[in-house]
Design an enzyme around this catalytic site. Sequence first.
Site, PDB file in Angstrom:
ATOM      1  CE  LYS A  50      -0.131   1.617  11.076  1.00 14.15           C
ATOM      2  NZ  LYS A  50       0.473   2.880  10.618  1.00 14.15           N
ATOM      3  CE1 TYR A 288     -34.252  -1.094  13.330  1.00 13.80           C
ATOM      4  CE2 TYR A 288     -32.194  -2.053  12.549  1.00 13.80           C
ATOM      5  CZ  TYR A 288     -33.190  -1.957  13.508  1.00 13.80           C
ATOM      6  OH  TYR A 288     -33.127  -2.719  14.625  1.00 13.80           O
TER       7      TYR A 288
HETATM    8  C1  LIG Z   1       1.015   2.684   9.360  1.00 14.18           C
HETATM    9  C2  LIG Z   1       2.344   3.183   8.924  1.00 14.18           C
HETATM   10  C3  LIG Z   1       3.020   2.564   7.858  1.00 14.18           C
HETATM   11  C4  LIG Z   1       2.376   1.512   6.984  1.00 14.18           C
HETATM   12  O1  LIG Z   1       1.571   2.163   6.028  1.00 14.18           O
HETATM   13  P1  LIG Z   1       0.748   1.383   4.908  1.00 14.18           P
HETATM   14  O2  LIG Z   1       0.104   2.448   4.099  1.00 14.18           O
HETATM   15  O3  LIG Z   1      -0.253   0.535   5.627  1.00 14.18           O
HETATM   16  O4  LIG Z   1       1.723   0.556   4.140  1.00 14.18           O
HETATM   17  C5  LIG Z   1       4.309   2.989   7.581  1.00 14.18           C
HETATM   18  N1  LIG Z   1       4.883   3.987   8.285  1.00 14.18           N
HETATM   19  C6  LIG Z   1       4.256   4.634   9.293  1.00 14.18           C
HETATM   20  C7  LIG Z   1       4.940   5.734  10.022  1.00 14.18           C
HETATM   21  C8  LIG Z   1       2.953   4.255   9.635  1.00 14.18           C
HETATM   22  O5  LIG Z   1       2.315   4.911  10.623  1.00 14.18           O
END
Ligand SMILES: *Cc1c(COP(=O)(O)O)cnc(C)c1O
Length: 401
Positions: A50, A288
């Site tokens: 994702k 800054y």
């Molecule tokens: C993002 C996600 C994962 C992956 O999690 P990680 O901690 O990056 O391994 C797995 N399951 C769901 C439902 C997620 O939203």
Amino acid sequence: MVTMAESDFSSVTMPPHAWADIDLKAVQHNFLLAKSHLTSPLCRACAVVKSNAYGHGVQPVVAALDQVMDANDQFAVVSWQEASVVKEVVPHRRVLVMRGPVSADEMSAILAGGMDWVIHSRYQLDLLLDCIAADPSGVKSALVKSEARLWIKINTGMNRLGMPIKDARAVLAALSELPFILPLGLMSHLATADDLGDTLTEIQFLAFQQAETELVLPEYTLKTMAASAGILSWPQLHMDMVRPGIMLYGATPMMGRVGPDEGLRPVMNLKSRLVAINHVRAGDSIGYGATYVSEHDMRVGVIGLGYGDGYPRHAPNGTRTLVATEQGVITAPLAGRVSMDMLTVDLSHDQSAKPGDEVLLWGQAWGHDLPANEIADAAGTIPYELFCRLTQRVPRRYIRS
Ligand SMILES: *Cc1c(COP(=O)(O)O)cnc(C)c1O
């Protein structure tokens, strides 16, 4: 071999001031490492890609993973739009839409695209039933052809997405009335698996087992709870499928640890160059807000990258960068606030660094590690956020061997 996907060094006269080397061999290594943790050879891996593969570039990452996956391994994303991009690269793989449909249009797109999907709320059952009512034979043939799996997501304590058991029971009852059989899965997500001392993981596991006994699940139902933290630290939760995300990209979710502690290899190696070297006197401030005041005469290196590239603005003084100088690799700690296009670092212990020298902000280079976990910790965030926030200004350079 090195290729550019999103931008091309050769189209500009000078190399960019900041870029990310993306090591696709490391992604493959990390996937195989995740699989080597699995307690059963039948357990499948669902690679989570994702958010543009956590900022790494989804197409090249998916293509690289596909080469080392077993027949039953698959991908997961959040939206059906993301799933269609993945399907284009690997039409032969299952792709799971973890948010499921939120509208009738999305339901049709998921069914037509042959994607696996999640049902986490009762209203999504109606989306399916409406689609079937509108076109019974079309939906049936799409589902039979794709063998798409429907994952019923239950809440076991995360209290984000997932339904109570009574809703899951109602969904299962409705599905059993359909004139065709949908391959099913039962899923839940862990809230605190990154923390070995937290008791919620055990409570969630018990709630999942309770659901398994209370729901009348068809025999072919697959089960999944574990993401990266579950894979690394909770072998009893591996079940039929695991969902590795962050670990594929070489960082660990486990508190107090860094990716290399787990045998993971960094994938994103974020680099820039020194664009200036200045001298300040004791008592002078840098940057800054004039928040940093030098206690001694100092050589200050200016690096050509800042929060406009995705480097965290909250990284404090002292956060490490590595500079490859003529004399070798040196550590240069941040001195002064991170600005949009620049960082300033303390080079007082070095005489060799010069403008044009390469700098590593996180990842691995020249045989040295600078774990993204370390930078994230220093900035009060997690490596997930560092990776996802790398901006479009930073070209990704794909390294395949
Ligand atoms: C993002 C996600 C994962 C992956 O999690 P990680 O901690 O990056 O391994 C797995 N399951 C769901 C439902 C997620 O939203």
